[in-house]
Design a protein around this motif. Structure first.
Motif, PDB file in Angstrom:
ATOM      1  N   LEU A 171       0.826  -1.214   0.000  1.00 45.93           N
ATOM      2  CA  LEU A 171       0.000   0.000   0.000  1.00 45.93           C
ATOM      3  C   LEU A 171       0.862   1.266   0.000  1.00 45.93           C
ATOM      4  O   LEU A 171       2.016   1.232   0.408  1.00 45.93           O
ATOM      5  N   PRO A 172       0.287   2.387  -0.443  1.00 49.52           N
ATOM      6  CA  PRO A 172       0.963   3.678  -0.308  1.00 49.52           C
ATOM      7  C   PRO A 172       1.190   3.966   1.167  1.00 49.52           C
ATOM      8  O   PRO A 172       0.381   3.547   2.007  1.00 49.52           O
ATOM      9  N   ILE A 173       2.238   4.689   1.482  1.00 52.04           N
ATOM     10  CA  ILE A 173       2.710   4.816   2.858  1.00 52.04           C
ATOM     11  C   ILE A 173       1.648   5.266   3.868  1.00 52.04           C
ATOM     12  O   ILE A 173       1.554   4.685   4.955  1.00 52.04           O
ATOM     13  N   VAL A 174       0.839   6.269   3.509  1.00 45.03           N
ATOM     14  CA  VAL A 174      -0.158   6.737   4.485  1.00 45.03           C
ATOM     15  C   VAL A 174      -1.184   5.651   4.795  1.00 45.03           C
ATOM     16  O   VAL A 174      -1.462   5.369   5.966  1.00 45.03           O
ATOM     17  N   GLU A 175      -1.706   5.010   3.733  1.00 44.67           N
ATOM     18  CA  GLU A 175      -2.650   3.914   3.982  1.00 44.67           C
ATOM     19  C   GLU A 175      -1.978   2.764   4.719  1.00 44.67           C
ATOM     20  O   GLU A 175      -2.588   2.089   5.535  1.00 44.67           O
ATOM     21  N   ARG A 176      -0.716   2.566   4.411  1.00 41.13           N
ATOM     22  CA  ARG A 176       0.029   1.501   5.074  1.00 41.13           C
ATOM     23  C   ARG A 176       0.063   1.716   6.583  1.00 41.13           C
ATOM     24  O   ARG A 176      -0.195   0.800   7.363  1.00 41.13           O
ATOM     25  N   ILE A 177       0.377   2.949   6.971  1.00 38.95           N
ATOM     26  CA  ILE A 177       0.443   3.265   8.407  1.00 38.95           C
ATOM     27  C   ILE A 177      -0.926   3.120   9.056  1.00 38.95           C
ATOM     28  O   ILE A 177      -1.073   2.480  10.105  1.00 38.95           O
ATOM     29  N   ILE A 178      -1.941   3.689   8.417  1.00 35.50           N
ATOM     30  CA  ILE A 178      -3.289   3.614   8.981  1.00 35.50           C
ATOM     31  C   ILE A 178      -3.760   2.160   9.086  1.00 35.50           C
ATOM     32  O   ILE A 178      -4.344   1.750  10.104  1.00 35.50           O
ATOM     33  N   GLY A 179      -3.467   1.373   8.048  1.00 31.05           N
ATOM     34  CA  GLY A 179      -3.798  -0.052   8.108  1.00 31.05           C
ATOM     35  C   GLY A 179      -3.071  -0.739   9.249  1.00 31.05           C
ATOM     36  O   GLY A 179      -3.628  -1.600   9.943  1.00 31.05           O
ATOM     37  N   GLY A 180      -1.831  -0.326   9.478  1.00 31.14           N
ATOM     38  CA  GLY A 180      -1.045  -0.882  10.583  1.00 31.14           C
ATOM     39  C   GLY A 180      -1.690  -0.598  11.929  1.00 31.14           C
ATOM     40  O   GLY A 180      -1.784  -1.482  12.790  1.00 31.14           O
ATOM     41  N   VAL A 181      -2.157   0.617  12.102  1.00 34.34           N
ATOM     42  CA  VAL A 181      -2.826   0.989  13.363  1.00 34.34           C
ATOM     43  C   VAL A 181      -4.030   0.081  13.587  1.00 34.34           C
ATOM     44  O   VAL A 181      -4.201  -0.495  14.669  1.00 34.34           O
ATOM     45  N   ALA A 182      -4.844  -0.063  12.543  1.00 33.30           N
ATOM     46  CA  ALA A 182      -6.070  -0.873  12.664  1.00 33.30           C
ATOM     47  C   ALA A 182      -5.747  -2.339  12.959  1.00 33.30           C
ATOM     48  O   ALA A 182      -6.342  -2.941  13.863  1.00 33.30           O
ATOM     49  N   THR A 183      -4.799  -2.895  12.216  1.00 33.13           N
ATOM     50  CA  THR A 183      -4.447  -4.297  12.421  1.00 33.13           C
ATOM     51  C   THR A 183      -3.884  -4.528  13.825  1.00 33.13           C
ATOM     52  O   THR A 183      -4.229  -5.500  14.492  1.00 33.13           O
ATOM     53  N   HIS A 184      -3.034  -3.605  14.251  1.00 38.45           N
ATOM     54  CA  HIS A 184      -2.467  -3.714  15.595  1.00 38.45           C
ATOM     55  C   HIS A 184      -3.550  -3.635  16.666  1.00 38.45           C
ATOM     56  O   HIS A 184      -3.551  -4.417  17.620  1.00 38.45           O
ATOM     57  N   PHE A 185      -4.482  -2.724  16.465  1.00 41.02           N
ATOM     58  CA  PHE A 185      -5.596  -2.599  17.417  1.00 41.02           C
ATOM     59  C   PHE A 185      -6.348  -3.926  17.534  1.00 41.02           C
ATOM     60  O   PHE A 185      -6.614  -4.412  18.634  1.00 41.02           O
ATOM     61  N   ASP A 186      -6.671  -4.506  16.376  1.00 39.51           N
ATOM     62  CA  ASP A 186      -7.415  -5.768  16.389  1.00 39.51           C
ATOM     63  C   ASP A 186      -6.620  -6.882  17.072  1.00 39.51           C
ATOM     64  O   ASP A 186      -7.180  -7.718  17.780  1.00 39.51           O
ATOM     65  N   PHE A 187      -5.342  -6.862  16.833  1.00 45.38           N
ATOM     66  CA  PHE A 187      -4.451  -7.857  17.448  1.00 45.38           C
ATOM     67  C   PHE A 187      -4.516  -7.767  18.966  1.00 45.38           C
ATOM     68  O   PHE A 187      -4.720  -8.775  19.665  1.00 45.38           O
ATOM     69  N   VAL A 188      -4.372  -6.563  19.476  1.00 49.45           N
ATOM     70  CA  VAL A 188      -4.415  -6.372  20.931  1.00 49.45           C
ATOM     71  C   VAL A 188      -5.810  -6.717  21.457  1.00 49.45           C
ATOM     72  O   VAL A 188      -5.946  -7.292  22.536  1.00 49.45           O
ATOM     73  N   ALA A 189      -6.836  -6.388  20.672  1.00 49.99           N
ATOM     74  CA  ALA A 189      -8.200  -6.703  21.085  1.00 49.99           C
ATOM     75  C   ALA A 189      -8.394  -8.201  21.282  1.00 49.99           C
ATOM     76  O   ALA A 189      -9.159  -8.637  22.142  1.00 49.99           O
ATOM     77  N   GLU A 190      -7.685  -8.984  20.483  1.00 51.70           N
ATOM     78  CA  GLU A 190      -7.794 -10.438  20.609  1.00 51.70           C
ATOM     79  C   GLU A 190      -6.964 -10.980  21.771  1.00 51.70           C
ATOM     80  O   GLU A 190      -7.138 -12.118  22.193  1.00 51.70           O
ATOM     81  N   ASN A 191      -6.020 -10.181  22.226  1.00 49.15           N
ATOM     82  CA  ASN A 191      -5.156 -10.595  23.344  1.00 49.15           C
ATOM     83  C   ASN A 191      -5.074  -9.490  24.385  1.00 49.15           C
ATOM     84  O   ASN A 191      -3.994  -8.987  24.697  1.00 49.15           O
ATOM     85  N   PRO A 192      -6.219  -9.135  24.950  1.00 44.75           N
ATOM     86  CA  PRO A 192      -6.258  -7.940  25.804  1.00 44.75           C
ATOM     87  C   PRO A 192      -5.429  -8.046  27.077  1.00 44.75           C
ATOM     88  O   PRO A 192      -5.049  -7.027  27.643  1.00 44.75           O
ATOM     89  N   LEU A 193      -5.150  -9.261  27.523  1.00 46.84           N
ATOM     90  CA  LEU A 193      -4.382  -9.421  28.765  1.00 46.84           C
ATOM     91  C   LEU A 193      -2.876  -9.445  28.523  1.00 46.84           C
ATOM     92  O   LEU A 193      -2.080  -9.382  29.459  1.00 46.84           O
ATOM     93  N   LEU A 194      -2.518  -9.554  27.255  1.00 47.02           N
ATOM     94  CA  LEU A 194      -1.106  -9.753  26.908  1.00 47.02           C
ATOM     95  C   LEU A 194      -0.180  -8.613  27.321  1.00 47.02           C
ATOM     96  O   LEU A 194       0.846  -8.868  27.977  1.00 47.02           O
ATOM     97  N   PRO A 195      -0.475  -7.353  26.985  1.00 46.69           N
ATOM     98  CA  PRO A 195       0.490  -6.290  27.245  1.00 46.69           C
ATOM     99  C   PRO A 195       0.864  -6.156  28.718  1.00 46.69           C
ATOM    100  O   PRO A 195       2.048  -6.039  29.059  1.00 46.69           O
ATOM    101  N   ARG A 196      -0.114  -6.186  29.582  1.00 47.14           N
ATOM    102  CA  ARG A 196       0.173  -6.040  31.008  1.00 47.14           C
ATOM    103  C   ARG A 196       1.055  -7.188  31.491  1.00 47.14           C
ATOM    104  O   ARG A 196       2.003  -6.999  32.251  1.00 47.14           O
ATOM    105  N   PHE A 197       0.732  -8.376  31.016  1.00 43.58           N
ATOM    106  CA  PHE A 197       1.521  -9.558  31.376  1.00 43.58           C
ATOM    107  C   PHE A 197       2.984  -9.394  30.958  1.00 43.58           C
ATOM    108  O   PHE A 197       3.894  -9.596  31.770  1.00 43.58           O
ATOM    109  N   ILE A 198       3.194  -8.999  29.710  1.00 46.59           N
ATOM    110  CA  ILE A 198       4.562  -8.854  29.183  1.00 46.59           C
ATOM    111  C   ILE A 198       5.333  -7.789  29.953  1.00 46.59           C
ATOM    112  O   ILE A 198       6.475  -8.002  30.366  1.00 46.59           O
ATOM    113  N   ILE A 199       4.707  -6.653  30.153  1.00 44.52           N
ATOM    114  CA  ILE A 199       5.404  -5.569  30.848  1.00 44.52           C
ATOM    115  C   ILE A 199       5.754  -5.975  32.265  1.00 44.52           C
ATOM    116  O   ILE A 199       6.884  -5.792  32.723  1.00 44.52           O
ATOM    117  N   ASN A 200       4.814  -6.568  32.979  1.00 42.70           N
ATOM    118  CA  ASN A 200       5.101  -7.019  34.341  1.00 42.70           C
ATOM    119  C   ASN A 200       6.255  -8.018  34.358  1.00 42.70           C
ATOM    120  O   ASN A 200       7.124  -7.964  35.221  1.00 42.70           O
TER     121      ASN A 200
END
Lengths: 214, 214
Positions: free
Chosen positions: A86-115
DNA sequence: TATTTGTTTAACAATTTTGTTAGCACAAAA
DNA sequence: TTTTGTGCTAACAAAATTGTTAAACAAATA
């Protein structure tokens, strides 16, 4: 007898799998220190001797979970990179969305990793050694592309790393701080699914405005 | 003998204060489950019987720390409100900066609070009861002011709560995820003070662009 | 000085949590 | 049928952690 079957031929989890599933839940919510092997055994529906029979120690059981969780988290971070076609701007925006969905599927993950990382940094030096190099290269490539697009006037010239931190901040915080924010935000957060979809749009909008040429 | 003095007349901490200081450190870094009363006593330089003499149980010692930390965190959140005397856009930007500085002075606080709330939500119902009402009123006032400014074309019309979440996201994540990000970001984060000042500017810029009229 | 009050320590007790072991039951292999 | 190995349990052991107590000691007070 690695895979158990019931009369009706439906597959059932082996005891080992039951223990792993219970352990994942317990460790993700309570952390290593808060988790109890007896509680894991109870949830798994086995005696606690069974747990030690399969995994010997709490430490070893924990490692099984941790390894898988670190792998999942690596994948989630690469999701921010977006689709290179994709063109760079859409690429970044798509990245934000995909990352959001990823975290949504693993909502407990970030706190676990950081701890985990705060609790025993030494343990994850190996992880960082491997990840560091890969990430550095991908950053360079993306930064190059951004700089070119900026020169063409397609977007603002921004630092990729800073942008990544912003994206992770907003997406991760949404889920990590959810239990803290929810009772403070009244109506806004009372319907979780609705809030998450609004929040996803807000994060995208915020990042979009950050990289838009003014 | 509540305040001990040395020969040279310099004030010295009482044992109780020594224990509290050590407990704060231990609880903030390791959480309730990870903290050890023996370790706290050791750091404080007292026997562990001493710790029980002053605070009876680990639980009670923990409550002393938790109460103070929740108060600190409340103050940090109100910092986002900014100075009511300033025009709305400056007020918001000032709020971002003040909040950032607040978290910078208490970098361990957010992770501690979130872990606590996830671990025992019931315990903090009282806190939420009080905070909820106050916050709701302040939100309404601010939203009103924003809507008026938006009608005058001074800024974009945005949802205060969403804006607050974005501000907290970026400021808090900077510190909570620091140990995780630092080894991944190479040069960028090697000088902590430098990185934090850059990050503060970046957060302000991001929020500014979010509320700017386009 | 005698008394009372609060501080401190060492040793002990209780509990919780993790980890081990001896042996039973059962199924597959010999 | 005997043997062998695996899954499993109950009971036990060990360690870590929190909490208690009696007695020594120090400081304040009468």
């Amino acid at each position: 007898m690695l895979v158990k079957e019931r009369d009706d031929n439906q597959e059932v989890k082996t005891k080992e799998q039951q223990i792993l599933a219970a352990a994942e839940q317990e460790f993700l919510t309570k952390g290593y220190d808060g988790a109890r092997t007896t509680a894991i055994a109870k949830v798994a529906g086995v005696t606690h001797a069974m747990l030690h029979y399969y995994f010997r120690t709490k430490e070893q059981l924990f490692e099984r979970i941790v390894d898988e969780k670190f792998a999942t988290m690596s994948r989630s971070m690469f999701a921010i990179m977006g689709d290179p076609k994709l063109p760079i701007v859409e690429r970044i925006i798509g990245g934000v969305a995909t990352h959001f969905d990823f975290v949504a599927e693993n909502p407990l993950l970030p706190r676990f990793i950081i701890n985990e990382i705060v609790a025993r940094p030494e343990r994850y030096e190996v992880f960082y050694k491997r990840a560091g190099v890969v990430i550095e290269t991908m950053y360079r490539d993306l930064q190059l592309e951004i700089d070119l697009a900026a020169e063409r006037g397609e977007m603002e010239k921004v630092d990729v790393k800073m942008l990544f931190i912003s994206i992770m901040s907003m997406n991760v915080f949404t889920f990590v701080a959810y239990p803290f924010m929810e009772p403070l935000m009244g109506e806004l957060m009372s319907d979780r699914a609705r809030f998450l979809s609004q929040r996803k749009a807000e994060n995208i909008e915020t990042i979009l405005r950050r990289i838009k040429k003014q």
